[in-house]
Design an enzyme around this catalytic site. Structure first.
Site, PDB file in Angstrom:
ATOM      1  N   GLY A 206       0.323   8.133  -7.831  1.00 58.35           N
ATOM      2  CA  GLY A 206       1.258   7.154  -7.265  1.00 58.35           C
ATOM      3  C   GLY A 206       2.269   7.836  -6.364  1.00 58.35           C
ATOM      4  N   ASN A 207       3.315   7.127  -6.010  1.00 65.06           N
ATOM      5  CA  ASN A 207       4.396   7.740  -5.234  1.00 65.06           C
ATOM      6  C   ASN A 207       5.709   7.060  -5.609  1.00 65.06           C
ATOM      7  OD1 ASN A 207       4.887   5.446  -3.315  1.00 65.06           O
ATOM      8  ND2 ASN A 207       2.737   5.874  -2.808  1.00 65.06           N
ATOM      9  N   HIS A 208       6.807   7.539  -4.998  1.00 66.76           N
ATOM     10  CA  HIS A 208       8.138   7.092  -5.430  1.00 66.76           C
ATOM     11  C   HIS A 208       8.606   5.792  -4.782  1.00 66.76           C
ATOM     12  CE1 HIS A 208       8.865  10.580  -7.827  1.00 66.76           C
ATOM     13  NE2 HIS A 208       8.653  11.403  -6.807  1.00 66.76           N
ATOM     14  N   ALA A 274       3.868   1.933   0.871  1.00 68.42           N
ATOM     15  CA  ALA A 274       3.529   3.354   0.857  1.00 68.42           C
ATOM     16  C   ALA A 274       2.152   3.451   0.199  1.00 68.42           C
ATOM     17  CB  ALA A 274       4.561   4.128   0.062  1.00 68.42           C
TER      18      ALA A 274
END
Ligand code: CTP
Length: 404
Positions: A206-208, A274
């Site tokens: 995943g990402n932030h 994102a």
């Protein structure tokens, strides 16, 4: 601009309540019909008699008096907008958790009209994590917030927390009602949040991304009258607003499918998600057990949604992409504008303090295909979203001028 608009003013217990006399007077002078609901605590700061005289109607405080019941449902349906000003820390917390122990909260919970909040509190209360969280929650429910201003506070301290002045609230409402027309009936597809690419039943890549930018954009566009479909990756806050449809997705592939199928019927696309650029080649059915030594995970590229929509773009469709860069920002952003056949590209530089993932603020530059560069200062993500929506409106209008 406010001629004939029905405005329901909710007043809560804060010293700034005394300013609502001016606010009611300004609204009435602008041609609005005003009804007032106040909490018992608000009555300590301003009298119902003053507000009743200025608004030319009864001021309601209680759900029921000896022989009448205040119809909170019809009040929320009557209004074109509900304005809660000043919004105290206590009422904000109750709104965030859905409590209903007075008439104002009952009206708020049953309101079908847009709700706008003008908070007022002392600086330390304003910055308390509980207040930040409550504010994020009420924004995610679809409420708009007129930001507090910096200045002298009731405590004698100088800082953030003053309610916006009545003139500023009036100006906000005028813009709100005017803005309602700019994208009236336009269908807009917005992506937001991260994607999660599963590795096994318990792990993912995943990402932030918090989804705040995509949510703020969806709301800013809906405020301008657009019919927004927000394709949203896994985030904790989920907005709800009239004119806004939210499609929940988890992976880049789900987001791609949700967007590609809807794009032909859309007028505008804004790709703020994102999206993971890579996903595991295989997803293990069972939890992968740790082994001695290193572990190499084989990844494959995901499909680029912005690029796919750019390739399928038809007629007057307007496509907006984002570029998050750490160096050579402008040339990478312009490269993406070209390569993905977008019409506008919004650049965030991670070199700018306060911009990017996890912050409530952002700093952007928007490039168009005519070589125009729109630069903006560091602002809240809501304000950034409104700037982007304004540039979208401006781009559509300048297309019309070219065609004339
Ligand atoms: N994007 C997308 N689908 C993907 C990857 C990105 O729609 N699979 C969109 C993003 O939503 C954003 C834009 O493409 O609007 C730019 O994304 P970014 O990740 O910065 O660009 P990339 O093309 O992936 O290039 P790089 O990772 O090399 O910076």
């Amino acid at each position: 601009m406010l001629q004939g608009k029905k405005i329901l003013l909710g007043i809560t217990g804060s010293i700034a309540a005394y300013k609502t006399a001016t606010l009611v007077r300004l609204l009435v002078k602008a041609g609005a019909e005003v009804r007032v609901v106040m909490t018992r605590a608000a009555g300590e700061f301003i009298t119902p008699l003053t507000l009743g005289t200025l608004s030319k109607g009864p001021v309601l405080t209680d759900l029921a008096t000896a022989d009448t019941w205040a119809n909170h449902v019809m009040l929320g349906r009557w209004a074109d907008v509900m304005v809660v000003a000043p919004l105290s820390c206590n009422t904000l917390a109750k709104m965030a958790s859905g409590q209903c122990d007075n008439l104002l909260l009952a009206v708020y919970l049953s309101a079908t009209c847009p709700v706008v909040l003008a908070p007022a509190m002392d600086e330390d209360m304003w910055h308390h994590p509980a207040t930040r969280q409550n504010l994020a929650k009420v924004i995610s429910y679809g409420n708009r917030v007129i930001p507090v201003v910096r200045g002298e506070l009731a405590s004698g301290l100088v800082g953030d927390g003053r309610m916006a002045e009545p003139e500023a609230i009036l100006a906000w409402l005028e813009t709100f009602f005017h803005a309602g027309q700019a994208l009236q009936g336009k269908r807009v597809l917005v992506t937001g949040g991260p994607t999660h690419e599963p590795i096994d039943p318990v792990r993912f890549i995943g990402n932030h991304s918090s989804g705040k930018m995509g949510i703020a954009l969806a709301m800013a566009l809906a405020d301008k009258g657009a019919l927004v479909t927000l394709v949203l990756g896994p985030v904790t806050q989920r907005p709800s607003l009239p004119g806004l449809e939210v499609i929940d997705v988890l992976t880049a592939s789900e987001m791609y499918d949700a967007c590609v199928t809807r794009w032909p019927a859309m007028d505008i696309g804004v790709m703020a998600a994102a999206v993971a650029d890579y996903t595991p080649v295989t997803v293990a059915e069972e939890k992968i057990k740790k082994q001695p030594g290193t572990w190499a995970l084989e990844l494959t590229k995901t499909k680029d949604i912005l690029q796919a929509l750019g390739a399928a773009k038809h007629g007057d469709q307007l496509l907006v992409g984002f570029a998050l860069e750490t160096r050579d920002e402008k040339s990478y952003a312009l490269g993406k504008l070209e390569a993905k056949n977008a019409d506008l590209i919004v650049l965030n530089s991670l070199r700018d303090a306060g911009a990017g993932f996890g912050y409530d603020t952002n700093k952007i530059t928007i490039f168009d295909r005519q070589g125009t560069e729109h630069s903006f200062g560091l602002k809240s993500k809501d304000a950034v979203a409104r700037d982007i929506a304004d540039v979208i409106v401006h781009t559509l209008e300048s297309r019309k001028t070219v065609l004339r």
